[in-house]
Design an enzyme around this catalytic site. Structure first.
Site, short mmCIF file in Angstrom:
data_model
loop_
_atom_site.label_atom_id
_atom_site.label_comp_id
_atom_site.label_asym_id
_atom_site.label_seq_id
_atom_site.Cartn_x
_atom_site.Cartn_y
_atom_site.Cartn_z
N VAL A 24 1.65 6.67 9.31
CA VAL A 24 0.71 5.56 9.43
C VAL A 24 1.38 4.21 9.18
O VAL A 24 2.47 4.12 8.65
CB VAL A 24 -0.49 5.74 8.46
N GLU A 25 0.67 3.15 9.57
CA GLU A 25 1.14 1.77 9.48
C GLU A 25 2.51 1.60 10.14
O GLU A 25 3.38 0.89 9.65
CB GLU A 25 1.19 1.30 8.01
N GLY A 26 2.67 2.25 11.27
CA GLY A 26 3.92 2.21 12.01
C GLY A 26 4.76 3.42 11.67
O GLY A 26 5.28 3.52 10.55
N SER A 76 0.80 -1.22 0.00
CA SER A 76 0.00 0.00 0.00
C SER A 76 0.84 1.28 0.00
O SER A 76 0.82 2.05 -0.97
CB SER A 76 -0.97 -0.01 1.18
#
Length: 866
Positions: free
Chosen positions: A539-541, A420
């Site tokens: 985001v996502e870490g 993504s």
């Protein structure tokens, strides 16, 4: 913890290794004996030199212990021949020790068993969440880099970009059409919302169900196709790509597809694929961001009433925030910690992290007001509930998967994080290159295009490098995921590396555009990317976490060929079984460490001259050898780092961050070399490869050097320096000449520029803010010979160029240009004026016009408490 099975003997490797050992020993012993018997004054020097070469070679080929014993015995005999006394006898002690340790039972009792016992005693328990994170996903080419001896066949076996006819048609058709529908200014400023026509389009064409199988009504596209589709949309609008990305990343769709019950699959997947349900996934809370193990959202297994029936279920209380698509969601995915005081599920009281699906309309579910991340228009906001009862059927996977939520999340995240954000970050870098290369050629200062000024050429070349490297790594990683791999370590480094490179590319583009980039409005094609960069970074870490705690700290255990096997063996509850597994891993680990120490020293001393390169690499053989050489250094330092820091590695985050950078540069370099081959080795692209490879190796050197210079165990620093930098730090950044070659090759309109910016949306509409760039660029270049004649006439004083004078008509009248050429230059001037213009507004247009709604919103006290 499940035991690790000892691997079978690989005869294809062991038999040649034994042969190499015997041949090497025989040859070196013969040379040494000849020198010794010759009786010359140089005999001791020759003997020492041969001994050094022999021991280095034995280490590099990972010779068995008896080989070392035999070698030490031969050289001890040659060295002590004709000598007597106590020292001569003492000289045989190393041989006797090695010979004794060559006997498996002796080695097991004297070395392996005591080490095993010590490790079992001091090793901190690997928590369930850590274990699930480590076991989630698969190991990819990162394991080759940790090994110190990358297998080029494995690199070349990764397929190039491959799409089915259906996927290609979707990329060229609906995806292109969606991009044409998007008005970035309308979305992020006028509406501050994704308009309904965009939502309707993505739902109608199945964009929200790309990863859902055709069996369940989805498109069933490969990760490579998803990556390219997301990237193309991202090049047009970061907001629109977000609403497509989330359902196709860490969301209910993939979780149901992989873990759901048959009933959940049959009911929800077709609805999600068609957009009849808009999903969100609620993981992060006010106190549990990166550290999900501290989650305070809880559920208790109990019986309650649902639809008038007594039902086994869960009573939930939760508070989540930063939930993308949350304000628009009809289906809320929820992560929480499940407890079962009465053991109704038979899994004990603390069942563990569990995932559930809850309709947003379910009583007690509160969908809060919206967050405003970096001025973005995509929906994002909190949700919460208190004492909400749901039936057990709403747990993803039902009772069977209760308590397995963390593993489920890690499995899905390892793939989603690899696809993504790297896709959108790569598209962002390519779009920065496309628009900035055009603007730099169109915009003039001091009588020449700004892209031809050295000061501007430097950041332009950085953008070229970022676009090339990101696309190389994106394509290779997506290809691995497409063939079924879930590379957890690679996904982490991909996320933080690609988004950081995009951040630099966006900043460079803003610098080159100057005032044109900072004045917002419908014509500004940089602002949305500039505003959204922090979102991708976070985001996502967040990148700080991903770099310092995940990529290397977990990667060292996950990707090291022996380390995690040793940890698992030491924690096996069956001591004998654990010792057996530990012995095999430990013996191999010792040989592995010696191999990388000796191999690293030899290859760094010889500049990688003896590192194997793949057949047919031709001009790139040098870079393959340097990558192999650097991999040896990395494997050696990584092994020593883990061995000496042990459980304290997590607290040495500056060290782990530098090691993550080093690993990332090696992976990116491998991807660069692969892309060059996959692209068919286009003429001129070798300049980009040379520049990117040179810079990658320099950054690798600085990361490894920083680790060594700051290594907490001071006594280890000299050994590391001798192995890694025996001749000093020899890598330098790419030169100005290399940068100029890249600029000359990549920044002119044509195949190279198109290849560097492939798979993004490119408009040729003069009414589009990026389309007018493309049209103007072509016309500026076409008019360049005419413009040069006019510029000379102006410099010579033949033609005057001031406001109020039609200098084109004057040039025509004086025979400098023709009437047709004058019209051509007028058109170009008008287009250039539009390209460099910035928007301006009536002050009333810029005043906000808010409407206060109060719908489903918490009060000020609750918000302040959060």
């Amino acid at each position: 913890m499940a035991p690790i099975m000892a691997p079978r003997l690989d005869c294809s490797r062991e038999i040649p290794r034994l042969t190499y050992t015997l041949t090497l020993m025989t040859g070196l012993a013969a040379i040494a004996a000849a020198a010794r018997m010759g009786g010359t004054e140089m005999a001791p020097v020759v003997l020492l030199l041969v001994a050094l070469i022999g021991f280095l070679a034995l280490g590099m080929i990972r010779a068995p212990l008896w080989g070392w014993a035999a070698a030490v015995g031969v050289f001890t005999w040659l060295a002590t021949s004709g000598c007597s006394g106590l020292l001569a006898w003492i000289a045989w002690v190393p041989f006797l020790a090695l010979a004794a340790l060559s006997i498996p039972s002796v080695r097991r009792n004297l070395v392996v068993a005591p080490v095993f016992a010590r490790i079992r005693k001091i090793l901190p328990k690997v928590s369930d969440t850590e274990s699930q994170a480590l076991e989630a996903g698969t190991v990819g080419f990162d394991a080759e880099l940790f090994s110190g001896t990358p297998d080029w066949d494995k690199l070349q076996s990764i397929p190039p970009i491959e799409l089915t006819p259906e996927e290609q048609a979707f990329l060229d058709g609906p995806t292109e059409e969606l991009c044409r529908l998007i008005s970035d200014w309308q979305i992020r400023h006028n509406l501050h919302e994704i308009p309904e026509n965009i939502w309707d389009f993505v739902k109608a064409h199945g964009f929200l169900g790309m990863l859902i199988s055709k069996e369940h009504g989805g498109l069933g596209f490969s990760p490579q196709a998803q990556s390219l589709i997301l990237g193309k949309i991202a090049s047009r609008s970061p907001d629109v790509v977000t609403i497509v990305m989330v359902p196709n990343s860490l969301g209910p769709g993939e979780l149901i597809e992989k873990y759901g019950t048959d009933e959940q699959k049959h009911y929800y997947l077709p609805r999600l694929a068609k957009g009849e349900e808009v999903p969100c996934f609620s993981l992060t809370g006010p106190t549990s961001g990166s550290d999900a193990a501290t989650m305070r959202d809880i559920g208790h297994v109990t019986r309650g009433t649902y639809q008038g029936k007594d039902t086994l279920g869960v009573r939930l209380s939760w508070d989540k925030r930063y939930i993308t698509l949350g304000p628009n969601a009809t289906l809320v995915g929820l992560a929480f910690r499940l407890f079962d005081q009465d053991n109704l599920l038979g899994k004990g009281e603390d069942v563990g992290i569990t995932l559930a699906l809850i309709p947003a309309s379910h009583p007690g579910v509160n969908i809060g007001r919206r967050h405003l991340p970096s001025g973005a228009a995509f929906p994002n906001g909190p949700n919460w509930g208190n004492d909400v009862f749901i039936p057990m059927d709403w747990v993803i996977g039902g009772e069977t998967m209760a308590g397995h939520g963390w593993r489920m999340l890690m499995e899905c995240l390892s793939a989603g994080r690899a696809i993504s954000l790297p896709s959108s970050a790569t598209a962002g870098a390519k779009m920065m290159l496309r628009v900035t290369s055009a603007y730099g050629r169109i915009r003039k200062q001091f009588g020449l295009p700004v892209s031809r000024m050295e000061g501007v050429e430097e950041p332009l070349v950085r953008i070229v490098e970022a676009a090339y490297v990101n696309e190389a790594a994106r394509a290779m990683t997506a290809a691995m995921v497409s063939r079924g791999e879930r590379p957890s370590v690679i996904s982490a480094l991909m996320k933080y590396q690609t988004t950081e490179k995009m951040r630099r590319a966006v900043n460079d583009a803003m610098d080159i555009h100057g005032g044109r980039g900072i004045c917002d409005g419908p014509a500004n094609y940089l602002q949305s990317a500039y505003q959204m960069v922090p979102v991708g970074i976070t985001v996502e870490g967040a990148n700080i976490l991903t770099r310092t705690l995940i990529t290397f700290a977990q990667g060292a255990l996950r990707s090291h060929p022996y380390l995690y096997r040793e940890v698992q063996a030491a924690q096996d509850t069956d001591r004998k079984r654990g010792l057996d597994a530990f012995e095999d891993a430990f013996n191999n680990h010792i040989a592995f460490s010696l191999s990388n120490a000796t191999g690293g020293f030899v290859h760094n001393l010889t500049g990688g001259a003896f590192v194997a390169a793949p057949a047919g690499a031709l001009r790139m053989s040098h870079w393959y050898r340097q990558l192999g050489r650097a991999s040896r250094s990395f494997a050696f330092v990584a092994d020593l780092t883990v061995a000496l820091l042990g459980g304290g590695l997590k607290t040495k985050q500056k060290i782990t961050g530098r090691m993550a950078d080093a690993l990332s540069e090696l992976y990116m370099l491998a991807a660069i070399l692969k892309r060059y081959d996959d692209d068919g080795r286009p003429a001129g692209d070798e300049y980009i490869v040379d520049l990117a490879a040179q810079n990658a190796l320099y950054r690798f050197q600085e990361a490894i050097g920083g680790t060594i210079d700051n290594f907490p165990v001071r006594l280890a620093r000299p050994l590391m320096r001798v192995v890694v930098f025996p001749l000093g730090r020899r890598f330098k950044p790419a030169s100005d000449v290399q940068g100029h070659l890249v600029a000359r090759h990549a920044l002119q309109p044509g195949d190279a520029r198109d290849r560097l910016t492939r798979h993004i949306f490119v408009s040729k509409d003069v009414n589009d803010p990026t389309g007018i760039l493309e049209v103007t660029l072509e016309k500026v270049i076409a008019a360049e010979p005419i413009e040069k004649r006019l510029e000379k006439a102006i410099r010579d004083g033949v033609v005057r160029r001031y406001h109020g004078i039609d200098w084109f008509a004057e040039a025509e009248a004086k025979g400098v240009i023709t009437a047709a050429e004058a019209d051509q230059l007028r058109e170009v001037e008008q287009l250039v004026a539009r390209v460099i213009a910035v928007d301006h507004f009536d002050p009333e247009e810029l005043k906000p016009h808010y409407v206060k709604l109060g719908h489903n919103a918490r009060g000020a006290e609750s918000l302040a408490a959060e």
